[in-house]
Write a protein that holds these residues in place. Structure first.
Motif, PDB file in Angstrom:
ATOM      1  N   GLY A  26       0.808  -1.214   0.000  1.00  0.00           N
ATOM      2  CA  GLY A  26       0.000   0.000   0.000  1.00  0.00           C
ATOM      3  C   GLY A  26       0.840   1.263   0.000  1.00  0.00           C
ATOM      4  O   GLY A  26       0.387   2.328  -0.443  1.00  0.00           O
ATOM      5  N   TYR A  27       2.068   1.145   0.468  1.00  0.00           N
ATOM      6  CA  TYR A  27       2.931   2.321   0.517  1.00  0.00           C
ATOM      7  C   TYR A  27       3.351   2.794  -0.876  1.00  0.00           C
ATOM      8  O   TYR A  27       3.875   3.897  -1.023  1.00  0.00           O
ATOM      9  CB  TYR A  27       4.149   2.052   1.400  1.00  0.00           C
ATOM     10  N   VAL A  28       3.103   1.953  -1.875  1.00  0.00           N
ATOM     11  CA  VAL A  28       3.302   2.406  -3.255  1.00  0.00           C
ATOM     12  C   VAL A  28       2.374   3.591  -3.512  1.00  0.00           C
ATOM     13  O   VAL A  28       2.734   4.553  -4.191  1.00  0.00           O
ATOM     14  CB  VAL A  28       3.011   1.266  -4.257  1.00  0.00           C
ATOM     15  N   MET A  29       1.171   3.517  -2.940  1.00  0.00           N
ATOM     16  CA  MET A  29       0.202   4.611  -3.058  1.00  0.00           C
ATOM     17  C   MET A  29       0.759   5.896  -2.457  1.00  0.00           C
ATOM     18  O   MET A  29       0.608   6.986  -3.020  1.00  0.00           O
ATOM     19  CB  MET A  29      -1.097   4.241  -2.344  1.00  0.00           C
ATOM     20  N   ALA A  30       1.409   5.761  -1.313  1.00  0.00           N
ATOM     21  CA  ALA A  30       1.972   6.937  -0.644  1.00  0.00           C
ATOM     22  C   ALA A  30       3.062   7.573  -1.500  1.00  0.00           C
ATOM     23  O   ALA A  30       3.147   8.804  -1.610  1.00  0.00           O
ATOM     24  CB  ALA A  30       2.529   6.538   0.722  1.00  0.00           C
ATOM     25  N   VAL A  31       3.890   6.733  -2.117  1.00  0.00           N
ATOM     26  CA  VAL A  31       4.958   7.234  -2.986  1.00  0.00           C
ATOM     27  C   VAL A  31       4.360   7.949  -4.195  1.00  0.00           C
ATOM     28  O   VAL A  31       4.822   9.028  -4.595  1.00  0.00           O
ATOM     29  CB  VAL A  31       5.875   6.079  -3.450  1.00  0.00           C
ATOM     30  N   VAL A  32       3.321   7.343  -4.771  1.00  0.00           N
ATOM     31  CA  VAL A  32       2.650   7.946  -5.924  1.00  0.00           C
ATOM     32  C   VAL A  32       2.072   9.310  -5.555  1.00  0.00           C
ATOM     33  O   VAL A  32       2.249  10.299  -6.280  1.00  0.00           O
ATOM     34  CB  VAL A  32       1.526   7.020  -6.450  1.00  0.00           C
ATOM     35  N   MET A  33       1.396   9.379  -4.420  1.00  0.00           N
ATOM     36  CA  MET A  33       0.772  10.629  -3.986  1.00  0.00           C
ATOM     37  C   MET A  33       1.816  11.717  -3.735  1.00  0.00           C
ATOM     38  O   MET A  33       1.629  12.873  -4.119  1.00  0.00           O
ATOM     39  CB  MET A  33      -0.066  10.380  -2.733  1.00  0.00           C
ATOM     40  N   LEU A  34       2.911  11.346  -3.102  1.00  0.00           N
ATOM     41  CA  LEU A  34       3.971  12.316  -2.824  1.00  0.00           C
ATOM     42  C   LEU A  34       4.604  12.810  -4.123  1.00  0.00           C
ATOM     43  O   LEU A  34       4.830  14.016  -4.301  1.00  0.00           O
ATOM     44  CB  LEU A  34       5.039  11.680  -1.933  1.00  0.00           C
ATOM     45  N   THR A  35       4.857  11.880  -5.033  1.00  0.00           N
ATOM     46  CA  THR A  35       5.497  12.236  -6.301  1.00  0.00           C
ATOM     47  C   THR A  35       4.635  13.178  -7.129  1.00  0.00           C
ATOM     48  O   THR A  35       5.116  14.174  -7.677  1.00  0.00           O
ATOM     49  CB  THR A  35       5.804  10.971  -7.128  1.00  0.00           C
ATOM     50  N   THR A 102      -0.393   2.463  17.418  1.00  0.00           N
ATOM     51  CA  THR A 102      -0.843   1.166  17.915  1.00  0.00           C
ATOM     52  C   THR A 102       0.125   0.084  17.449  1.00  0.00           C
ATOM     53  O   THR A 102       1.029   0.339  16.646  1.00  0.00           O
ATOM     54  CB  THR A 102      -2.260   0.829  17.401  1.00  0.00           C
ATOM     55  N   ARG A 103      -0.081  -1.108  17.922  1.00  0.00           N
ATOM     56  CA  ARG A 103       0.781  -2.222  17.527  1.00  0.00           C
ATOM     57  C   ARG A 103       0.599  -2.510  16.033  1.00  0.00           C
ATOM     58  O   ARG A 103      -0.513  -2.459  15.513  1.00  0.00           O
ATOM     59  CB  ARG A 103       0.417  -3.458  18.345  1.00  0.00           C
ATOM     60  N   ASN A 104       1.690  -2.799  15.354  1.00  0.00           N
ATOM     61  CA  ASN A 104       1.674  -3.061  13.907  1.00  0.00           C
ATOM     62  C   ASN A 104       1.099  -1.874  13.125  1.00  0.00           C
ATOM     63  O   ASN A 104       0.381  -2.056  12.136  1.00  0.00           O
ATOM     64  CB  ASN A 104       0.870  -4.326  13.592  1.00  0.00           C
ATOM     65  N   MET A 105       1.413  -0.682  13.579  1.00  0.00           N
ATOM     66  CA  MET A 105       0.868   0.529  12.972  1.00  0.00           C
ATOM     67  C   MET A 105       1.152   0.609  11.473  1.00  0.00           C
ATOM     68  O   MET A 105       0.252   0.901  10.679  1.00  0.00           O
ATOM     69  CB  MET A 105       1.452   1.764  13.667  1.00  0.00           C
ATOM     70  N   PHE A 106       2.371   0.343  11.070  1.00  0.00           N
ATOM     71  CA  PHE A 106       2.732   0.500   9.660  1.00  0.00           C
ATOM     72  C   PHE A 106       2.002  -0.507   8.774  1.00  0.00           C
ATOM     73  O   PHE A 106       1.624  -0.196   7.643  1.00  0.00           O
ATOM     74  CB  PHE A 106       4.246   0.382   9.491  1.00  0.00           C
ATOM     75  N   GLU A 107       1.793  -1.685   9.297  1.00  0.00           N
ATOM     76  CA  GLU A 107       1.032  -2.682   8.534  1.00  0.00           C
ATOM     77  C   GLU A 107      -0.426  -2.246   8.394  1.00  0.00           C
ATOM     78  O   GLU A 107      -1.030  -2.373   7.324  1.00  0.00           O
ATOM     79  CB  GLU A 107       1.095  -4.042   9.226  1.00  0.00           C
ATOM     80  N   LYS A 108      -0.979  -1.700   9.465  1.00  0.00           N
ATOM     81  CA  LYS A 108      -2.369  -1.246   9.436  1.00  0.00           C
ATOM     82  C   LYS A 108      -2.557  -0.071   8.481  1.00  0.00           C
ATOM     83  O   LYS A 108      -3.566   0.016   7.782  1.00  0.00           O
ATOM     84  CB  LYS A 108      -2.817  -0.861  10.850  1.00  0.00           C
ATOM     85  N   ILE A 109      -1.581   0.817   8.468  1.00  0.00           N
ATOM     86  CA  ILE A 109      -1.650   1.940   7.525  1.00  0.00           C
ATOM     87  C   ILE A 109      -1.570   1.411   6.095  1.00  0.00           C
ATOM     88  O   ILE A 109      -2.252   1.903   5.191  1.00  0.00           O
ATOM     89  CB  ILE A 109      -0.525   2.953   7.798  1.00  0.00           C
ATOM     90  N   GLY A 110      -0.754   0.383   5.899  1.00  0.00           N
ATOM     91  CA  GLY A 110      -0.666  -0.249   4.586  1.00  0.00           C
ATOM     92  C   GLY A 110      -2.011  -0.804   4.148  1.00  0.00           C
ATOM     93  O   GLY A 110      -2.402  -0.677   2.984  1.00  0.00           O
ATOM     94  N   VAL A 111      -2.734  -1.407   5.090  1.00  0.00           N
ATOM     95  CA  VAL A 111      -4.067  -1.939   4.798  1.00  0.00           C
ATOM     96  C   VAL A 111      -5.004  -0.814   4.358  1.00  0.00           C
ATOM     97  O   VAL A 111      -5.788  -0.959   3.410  1.00  0.00           O
ATOM     98  CB  VAL A 111      -4.656  -2.658   6.035  1.00  0.00           C
ATOM     99  N   ILE A 112      -4.910   0.320   5.043  1.00  0.00           N
ATOM    100  CA  ILE A 112      -5.746   1.478   4.704  1.00  0.00           C
ATOM    101  C   ILE A 112      -5.447   1.958   3.286  1.00  0.00           C
ATOM    102  O   ILE A 112      -6.354   2.237   2.497  1.00  0.00           O
ATOM    103  CB  ILE A 112      -5.514   2.621   5.717  1.00  0.00           C
ATOM    104  N   LEU A 113      -4.175   2.034   2.954  1.00  0.00           N
ATOM    105  CA  LEU A 113      -3.778   2.497   1.622  1.00  0.00           C
ATOM    106  C   LEU A 113      -4.203   1.514   0.536  1.00  0.00           C
ATOM    107  O   LEU A 113      -4.662   1.915  -0.537  1.00  0.00           O
ATOM    108  CB  LEU A 113      -2.264   2.722   1.579  1.00  0.00           C
ATOM    109  N   VAL A 114      -4.073   0.228   0.826  1.00  0.00           N
ATOM    110  CA  VAL A 114      -4.503  -0.793  -0.140  1.00  0.00           C
ATOM    111  C   VAL A 114      -6.011  -0.710  -0.357  1.00  0.00           C
ATOM    112  O   VAL A 114      -6.493  -0.765  -1.496  1.00  0.00           O
ATOM    113  CB  VAL A 114      -4.116  -2.213   0.337  1.00  0.00           C
ATOM    114  N   SER A 115      -6.758  -0.572   0.730  1.00  0.00           N
ATOM    115  CA  SER A 115      -8.219  -0.501   0.605  1.00  0.00           C
ATOM    116  C   SER A 115      -8.639   0.733  -0.184  1.00  0.00           C
ATOM    117  O   SER A 115      -9.589   0.688  -0.972  1.00  0.00           O
ATOM    118  CB  SER A 115      -8.875  -0.493   1.990  1.00  0.00           C
ATOM    119  N   MET A 116      -7.917   1.838   0.007  1.00  0.00           N
ATOM    120  CA  MET A 116      -8.218   3.048  -0.746  1.00  0.00           C
ATOM    121  C   MET A 116      -7.947   2.831  -2.231  1.00  0.00           C
ATOM    122  O   MET A 116      -8.715   3.269  -3.093  1.00  0.00           O
ATOM    123  CB  MET A 116      -7.381   4.221  -0.230  1.00  0.00           C
TER     124      MET A 116
END
Length: 205
Positions: A26-35, A102-116
């Motif tokens: 999902g962090y690919v989405m974050a890179v795309v958005m930043l770029t 929270t625990r596993n925060m980065f994984e959870k954020i990844g889930v949010i980005l993937v779902s988006m």
């Protein structure tokens, strides 16, 4: 359009499908958005027509099954686009705030980005399947952000004395823009197809 543009759609499949098993994609989405935010400062919506994975998906995959009906004018209205941008960004920020620290925060954020990515891809398929394959791009929150940030940058120019009004440029424009008036159109995605299609070399950036 860059040589790599036609292959970038693969990233959409990698994130939407692979992200179900490996949320960090999902962090690919974050890179795309930043770029795209950075490029928008200098070239407006250039990213949309050259480096956007979903734009590539719309052009080279979805276009094969699209009914290619004209894009409704309402999708171009900022009265629709800005609220949609605020809604989607607010939902994303809210969901991230819930899992923050929270625990596993980065994984959870990844889930949010993937779902988006999944939700917006489905929306792109529904709109692009019925209308022009780039219909989603007219209302895309990231496209709207780029328009606001740098819509007046790197504008298409026309040598009107060379134009023979053949309208080949408008027929090939994936955004269905009126190319003769495009000098002031912040939604041009700078893909360059109109430039290539012009038989008189009347268009240039």
């Amino acid at each position: 359009m860059l040589n790599i543009t036609r292959y970038l759609w693969v990233l959409v499949l990698i994130v939407t499908l692979g992200g179900l098993w490996y949320p960090y994609l999902g962090y690919v989405m974050a890179v795309v958005m930043l770029t795209l935010m950075i490029t928008a400062v200098f070239r407006g919506r250039w990213f949309c027509g050259n480096l956007c994975p979903r734009g590539s998906f719309n052009d080279f995959v979805l276009n094969k099954i699209s009914r290619k009906k004209n894009i409704p004018g309402v999708l171009r209205s900022l009265w629709v686009r800005v609220p949609l941008f605020i809604l989607i960004m607010s939902l994303m920020i809210y969901r991230v705030s819930i899992v923050f620290a929270t625990r596993n925060m980065f994984e959870k954020i990844g889930v949010i980005l993937v779902s988006m990515c999944i939700v917006t891809t489905v929306a792109a398929i529904l709109l692009g399947g019925y209308y022009n394959s780039r219909a989603w791009c007219t209302v895309c929150p990231m496209g709207t952000a780029q328009r606001i940030i740098g819509g007046d940058r790197y504008q298409l120019k026309m040598a009107h004395d060379l134009c023979i009004d053949c309208k080949k440029c408008e027929k090939i424009c994936p955004m269905e823009l009126t190319v003769r008036d495009i000098g002031n159109n912040p939604d041009c995605i700078k893909c360059g197809r109109c430039v290539e299609a012009c038989p008189k070399d009347a268009l240039y950036f």
